[in-house]
Design a protein around this motif. Structure first.
Motif, short mmCIF file in Angstrom:
data_model
loop_
_atom_site.label_atom_id
_atom_site.label_comp_id
_atom_site.label_asym_id
_atom_site.label_seq_id
_atom_site.Cartn_x
_atom_site.Cartn_y
_atom_site.Cartn_z
N GLY A 90 0.82 -1.20 0.00
CA GLY A 90 0.00 0.00 0.00
C GLY A 90 0.86 1.25 0.00
N LEU A 91 1.78 1.38 -0.94
CA LEU A 91 2.67 2.52 -1.08
C LEU A 91 3.09 2.61 -2.53
CD1 LEU A 91 5.47 0.74 -1.26
CD2 LEU A 91 5.43 0.94 1.21
N PRO A 92 3.63 3.75 -2.98
CA PRO A 92 4.03 3.83 -4.39
C PRO A 92 5.24 2.97 -4.72
CG PRO A 92 3.68 6.02 -3.46
CD PRO A 92 3.69 5.05 -2.31
N LEU A 93 6.32 3.11 -3.93
CA LEU A 93 7.58 2.46 -4.28
C LEU A 93 8.37 2.21 -3.00
CD1 LEU A 93 9.48 1.69 -6.69
CD2 LEU A 93 10.41 4.00 -6.53
N LEU A 94 8.93 1.00 -2.88
CA LEU A 94 9.81 0.67 -1.76
C LEU A 94 11.14 0.20 -2.33
CD1 LEU A 94 9.11 -1.07 1.55
CD2 LEU A 94 10.92 -1.98 0.11
N ILE A 95 12.23 0.77 -1.86
CA ILE A 95 13.56 0.40 -2.33
C ILE A 95 14.37 -0.12 -1.15
CG2 ILE A 95 15.73 1.26 -3.31
CD1 ILE A 95 14.07 3.23 -4.95
N ILE A 96 15.09 -1.20 -1.36
CA ILE A 96 15.98 -1.72 -0.33
C ILE A 96 17.21 -0.82 -0.28
CG2 ILE A 96 17.35 -3.69 0.44
CD1 ILE A 96 15.32 -5.47 -1.12
N HIS A 97 17.35 -0.13 0.82
CA HIS A 97 18.35 0.92 0.98
C HIS A 97 19.76 0.44 0.66
CE1 HIS A 97 21.20 3.44 3.23
NE2 HIS A 97 20.32 4.41 3.11
N ASN A 98 20.12 -0.75 1.16
CA ASN A 98 21.50 -1.18 1.00
C ASN A 98 21.78 -1.86 -0.34
OD1 ASN A 98 19.73 -2.74 2.66
ND2 ASN A 98 21.35 -4.19 3.11
N ASN B 11 24.58 7.92 -2.68
CA ASN B 11 24.38 9.23 -3.30
C ASN B 11 22.99 9.38 -3.91
OD1 ASN B 11 27.00 10.10 -2.72
ND2 ASN B 11 27.81 9.12 -4.57
N LEU B 12 22.28 8.28 -4.08
CA LEU B 12 20.96 8.33 -4.70
C LEU B 12 19.84 8.59 -3.69
CD1 LEU B 12 21.28 5.34 -7.21
CD2 LEU B 12 21.53 7.79 -7.67
N MET B 13 20.18 8.60 -2.40
CA MET B 13 19.17 8.85 -1.38
C MET B 13 18.73 10.32 -1.42
SD MET B 13 18.15 6.33 0.54
CE MET B 13 17.61 7.13 2.04
N PRO B 14 17.42 10.58 -1.20
CA PRO B 14 16.96 11.98 -1.13
C PRO B 14 17.63 12.70 0.04
CG PRO B 14 15.10 10.45 -1.30
CD PRO B 14 16.32 9.62 -1.05
N SER B 15 17.79 14.00 -0.10
CA SER B 15 18.45 14.77 0.96
C SER B 15 17.54 14.96 2.17
CB SER B 15 18.89 16.14 0.43
OG SER B 15 17.78 16.83 -0.11
N GLY C 54 12.02 2.04 8.37
CA GLY C 54 12.83 2.66 7.34
C GLY C 54 12.64 4.16 7.27
N THR C 55 12.87 4.72 6.10
CA THR C 55 12.72 6.16 5.88
C THR C 55 11.86 6.38 4.64
OG1 THR C 55 14.77 6.23 4.58
CG2 THR C 55 14.95 6.72 6.93
N ILE C 56 11.31 7.61 4.55
CA ILE C 56 10.49 7.99 3.40
C ILE C 56 11.01 9.32 2.87
CG2 ILE C 56 8.16 8.56 2.59
CD1 ILE C 56 7.05 6.96 4.94
N GLY C 57 11.10 9.42 1.55
CA GLY C 57 11.50 10.67 0.92
C GLY C 57 10.97 10.71 -0.50
N LYS C 58 11.27 11.76 -1.23
CA LYS C 58 10.84 11.88 -2.63
C LYS C 58 12.04 11.75 -3.54
CE LYS C 58 6.66 14.71 -2.23
NZ LYS C 58 6.03 16.00 -2.60
N ILE C 59 11.90 10.88 -4.57
CA ILE C 59 12.95 10.79 -5.58
C ILE C 59 12.53 11.63 -6.79
CG2 ILE C 59 13.79 8.54 -4.80
CD1 ILE C 59 12.27 7.27 -7.13
#
Length: 199
Positions: free
Chosen positions: A3-11, A16-20, A37-42
């Motif tokens: 129930g979310l748009p996109l989930l990425i495995i952080h490791n 450098n691709l992580m949102p600020s 985990g964390t949530i941000g906008k790509i």
């Protein structure tokens, strides 16, 4: 699907691709318990020839020692809020997938601006419990707590609501007011929250 748009495995990503700007907390609940985990906008996410912009993305850290098989096989999950933008055709025999945008394609994936992480449960999945609150969010400042059970949203009783309908209400414009009635133990509480974008 998730129930979310996109989930990425952080490791599995270059750092450098992580949102600020990200917020930390529980992303939801899976079969193994809470997903932290964390949530941000790509900036953008491409699928085939189609590109979505400013996609709200969840980042989960997995311990490779505990889940090495999964890490070798995937980088994450495309969730329902992206899947719903396309019509999908699966060719199981040839192991191929076709998809095309549908009428919802121009609607950006939504972002719940209440700060509540909800869990649907019960025989018809129409009972809703708050399983976490994001610090600094609209719900946080209205003293909505983990364990509160939603009885109605904007005068809609919970049995007439779907999880997707609640998320849609909580993803309207920043500044919109939402009226929520909660059950906390034996108490019934009325909460009035103003949606706030904290990403």
């Amino acid at each position: 699907g998730a129930g979310l748009p996109l989930l990425i495995i952080h490791n599995t990503l270059d750092s450098n691709l992580m949102p600020s700007s990200v917020i930390t907390g529980r992303l939801g609940m899976g079969l193994g318990g809470f997903i932290e985990g964390t949530i941000g906008k790509i900036n953008s996410f491409s699928i085939g020839e189609f590109t979505l912009h400013n996609v709200v993305t969840s980042f989960q850290f997995l311990d490779s020692k505990l889940d090495s098989i999964s890490l070798l096989q995937k980088n994450g999950i495309i969730g329902n809020d992206i899947i719903r933008l396309f019509d999908w055709y699966l060719d199981y025999g040839n192991e191929f997938c076709y998809f095309k945008p549908n009428k919802d394609y121009k609607k950006a994936p939504v972002y719940d601006m209440s700060g509540m992480v909800l869990m649907a449960y019960g025989e018809d999945l129409n009972n809703y419990e708050v399983i976490d609150i994001t610090k600094g969010s609209a719900a946080f400042y209205q003293d909505i707590r983990q364990g509160d059970v939603i009885k109605s949203v904007n005068r809609w009783p919970r049995y007439l609501l779907s999880y997707q309908k609640i998320v849609k209400i909580l993803s309207n414009k920043e500044g919109d007011d939402v009226r929520i009635i909660l059950k906390r133990g034996e108490k019934t509480l009325k909460k009035h929250i103003r949606l706030k974008n904290i990403l």
